[in-house]
Write a protein that holds these residues in place. Structure first.
Motif, mmCIF file in Angstrom:
data_model
loop_
_atom_site.group_PDB
_atom_site.id
_atom_site.type_symbol
_atom_site.label_atom_id
_atom_site.label_comp_id
_atom_site.label_asym_id
_atom_site.label_seq_id
_atom_site.Cartn_x
_atom_site.Cartn_y
_atom_site.Cartn_z
ATOM 1 N N ILE A 151 5.443 4.146 3.945
ATOM 2 C CA ILE A 151 5.157 5.416 4.608
ATOM 3 C C ILE A 151 5.513 6.544 3.650
ATOM 4 O O ILE A 151 6.633 6.598 3.130
ATOM 5 C CB ILE A 151 5.969 5.580 5.917
ATOM 6 C CG1 ILE A 151 5.636 4.441 6.888
ATOM 7 C CG2 ILE A 151 5.688 6.930 6.560
ATOM 8 C CD1 ILE A 151 6.363 4.568 8.227
ATOM 9 N N ASP A 152 4.573 7.425 3.415
ATOM 10 C CA ASP A 152 4.775 8.495 2.449
ATOM 11 C C ASP A 152 5.950 9.394 2.835
ATOM 12 O O ASP A 152 6.185 9.664 4.009
ATOM 13 C CB ASP A 152 3.507 9.337 2.334
ATOM 14 C CG ASP A 152 3.589 10.268 1.149
ATOM 15 O OD1 ASP A 152 3.601 9.759 0.013
ATOM 16 O OD2 ASP A 152 3.677 11.495 1.354
ATOM 17 N N LYS A 153 6.639 9.870 1.785
ATOM 18 C CA LYS A 153 7.842 10.662 2.048
ATOM 19 C C LYS A 153 7.562 11.977 2.765
ATOM 20 O O LYS A 153 8.436 12.523 3.419
ATOM 21 C CB LYS A 153 8.654 10.885 0.778
ATOM 22 C CG LYS A 153 7.941 11.482 -0.393
ATOM 23 C CD LYS A 153 8.939 11.635 -1.552
ATOM 24 C CE LYS A 153 8.279 12.104 -2.826
ATOM 25 N NZ LYS A 153 7.405 11.102 -3.450
ATOM 26 N N ALA B 240 10.030 2.842 4.440
ATOM 27 C CA ALA B 240 9.964 4.306 4.547
ATOM 28 C C ALA B 240 10.488 4.905 3.250
ATOM 29 O O ALA B 240 11.568 4.545 2.781
ATOM 30 C CB ALA B 240 10.777 4.795 5.736
ATOM 31 N N GLU B 241 9.698 5.789 2.674
ATOM 32 C CA GLU B 241 10.066 6.450 1.413
ATOM 33 C C GLU B 241 10.769 7.770 1.683
ATOM 34 O O GLU B 241 10.543 8.391 2.722
ATOM 35 C CB GLU B 241 8.792 6.860 0.670
ATOM 36 C CG GLU B 241 8.104 5.824 -0.118
ATOM 37 C CD GLU B 241 6.924 6.468 -0.877
ATOM 38 O OE1 GLU B 241 6.375 5.765 -1.705
ATOM 39 O OE2 GLU B 241 6.578 7.644 -0.627
ATOM 40 N N GLY B 242 11.558 8.215 0.746
ATOM 41 C CA GLY B 242 12.125 9.562 0.813
ATOM 42 C C GLY B 242 13.121 9.758 1.948
ATOM 43 O O GLY B 242 13.200 10.836 2.529
ATOM 44 N N LEU C 190 0.870 -1.178 0.000
ATOM 45 C CA LEU C 190 0.000 0.000 0.000
ATOM 46 C C LEU C 190 0.909 1.231 0.000
ATOM 47 O O LEU C 190 1.639 1.485 0.961
ATOM 48 C CB LEU C 190 -0.919 -0.059 1.226
ATOM 49 C CG LEU C 190 -2.010 0.994 1.370
ATOM 50 C CD1 LEU C 190 -2.762 1.223 0.067
ATOM 51 C CD2 LEU C 190 -2.997 0.564 2.441
ATOM 52 N N ASP C 191 0.877 1.947 -1.128
ATOM 53 C CA ASP C 191 1.782 3.068 -1.380
ATOM 54 C C ASP C 191 1.251 4.359 -0.740
ATOM 55 O O ASP C 191 0.060 4.470 -0.490
ATOM 56 C CB ASP C 191 1.892 3.256 -2.903
ATOM 57 C CG ASP C 191 3.158 3.977 -3.319
ATOM 58 O OD1 ASP C 191 3.962 4.340 -2.443
ATOM 59 O OD2 ASP C 191 3.342 4.155 -4.535
ATOM 60 N N ASP C 192 2.143 5.309 -0.512
ATOM 61 C CA ASP C 192 1.782 6.641 0.004
ATOM 62 C C ASP C 192 0.946 6.545 1.273
ATOM 63 O O ASP C 192 0.009 7.319 1.477
ATOM 64 C CB ASP C 192 0.991 7.446 -1.050
ATOM 65 C CG ASP C 192 1.744 7.566 -2.363
ATOM 66 O OD1 ASP C 192 2.990 7.489 -2.335
ATOM 67 O OD2 ASP C 192 1.098 7.717 -3.413
ATOM 68 N N PHE C 193 1.297 5.583 2.116
ATOM 69 C CA PHE C 193 0.475 5.328 3.300
ATOM 70 C C PHE C 193 0.422 6.548 4.211
ATOM 71 O O PHE C 193 1.435 7.163 4.523
ATOM 72 C CB PHE C 193 1.012 4.128 4.092
ATOM 73 C CG PHE C 193 0.066 3.663 5.161
ATOM 74 C CD1 PHE C 193 -0.967 2.804 4.839
ATOM 75 C CD2 PHE C 193 0.195 4.104 6.464
ATOM 76 C CE1 PHE C 193 -1.866 2.382 5.811
ATOM 77 C CE2 PHE C 193 -0.698 3.679 7.442
ATOM 78 C CZ PHE C 193 -1.729 2.817 7.112
HETATM 79 CA CA CA Z 1 4.945 6.501 -2.712
#
Ligand code: CA
Ligand code: C2E
Ligand code: CA
Ligand code: CA
Length: 277
Positions: free
Chosen positions: A202-204, A236-238, A179-182
């Motif tokens: 987890i969204d950046k 964790a993104e970004g 699940l993206d951009d959570f």
């Molecule tokens: Ca994303």
């Protein structure tokens, strides 16, 4: 006041016209781009906090326009989605990833898993037939575990039985779902209950503000704790700084993706990266 109103009305329509023409031009160019091989993929490494190994990467679509240069995906993907062109493009992305993954797994990293972004229309559009991908994997001798599908809340928000069935089929076959951009949507948490999820990303925006907005730090930690209890892994993104990396590691986050580890890399550079690590 009346005159001004009229002027601003004219200005508005003029603006709209210009925007519409720009969109139509870009969409035409995009149609051509698919045939003219102007699209390509970059691969961004994803690192495991514990082992420090890179065994995953996200496939990110790129468009090198012959005159306008690089067009960011946030500009052309919405166009592709509205026009239906996304189906053809996504199937192309899948083919490219399959071609590479086979080679990379046998030569450099047997556990490698590549995540692919999917768009809602791939699950709704009757012409898409996304679950065909499972047969294609089988035909090409690629294990389902080598692929991870990223879905967004936009999909889950409107999901019906058909969407659930498709996600379940993938999961059943061994394809992981992320699940993206959570955290950016309204009801992220409720989807964890309803849909099969192996990973959340987890969204950046949360990671970025983690070090200056203390609430976001608490939120990140709460998401990680919740995911753990549900048996879901967290990416964790970004992640851009060592400070962010250290905090997330302490919180028990499983994977990191971001400029600190590596930027999205060309096929050749990603291959060198795999060899070096
Ligand atoms: Ca994303
Ligand atoms: P996304 O799925 O959230 O992808 C992550 C975005 O974060 C990528 O932007 C990536 O380049 C960027 N990023 C990675 N690390 C960092 C970092 O440390 N700092 C910052 N500030 N950004 C970082 P990109 O490549 O511009 O892609 C934008 C969006 O386009 C993606 O967001 C995804 O929603 C969409 N997209 C990309 N490729 C595809 C595709 O093949 N199919 C579909 N349907 N959508 C795609
Ligand atoms: Ca993504
Ligand atoms: Ca799994």
């Amino acid at each position: 006041a009346k005159g001004k109103g009229k002027n601003s009305y004219q200005y508005y329509t003029h603006e709209m016209q210009t925007a519409a023409i720009k969109r139509i031009t870009l969409l035409n160019d995009l149609r051509y781009a698919v045939k003219n091989k102007e699209l390509f993929i970059e691969y961004q490494p994803i690192c495991n906090f514990d082992s420090k190994k890179v065994v995953k990467a996200e496939a990110l679509l790129r468009w090198q326009h012959p005159e306008k240069g690089r067009i960011p995906p946030d500009e052309f993907i919405p166009l592709a989605e509205e026009s239906g062109l996304i189906i053809e493009i996504s199937n192309w992305v899948f083919d490219e990833v399959c071609r590479n993954i086979k080679h990379w797994k046998s030569r450099f990293c047997s556990e490698l898993q590549i995540s692919i972004n999917t768009s809602p229309s791939q699950y709704f559009n009757a012409e898409s037939n996304i679950t065909e991908w499972l047969n294609l994997l089988l035909d090409r001798g690629i294990s389902a575990r080598s692929i991870l599908l990223e879905v967004t809340e936009n999909l889950l928000m409107e999901a019906n039985d058909m969407v659930s069935k498709k996600l379940f089929e993938f999961r059943q076959a061994g394809v992981d779902i992320a699940l993206d951009d959570f955290g950016t949507g309204f009801s992220s948490i409720s989807y964890l209950k309803k849909f099969p999820t192996d990973y959340i990303k987890i969204d950046k925006s949360f990671v970025k503000s983690m070090t200056d907005v203390s609430n976001d730090k608490v939120l990140c930690e709460a998401i990680i704790v919740l995911a753990k209890k549900l048996g879901i892994s967290v990416v964790a993104e970004g992640v851009e700084t060592q400070e962010q990396y250290d905090i997330l590691k302490r919180m028990g986050c499983d994977y990191a993706q971001g400029y600190l580890i590596a930027r999205p890399l060309s096929e050749a550079d990603f291959e060198s990266f795999l060899i070096a690590h």
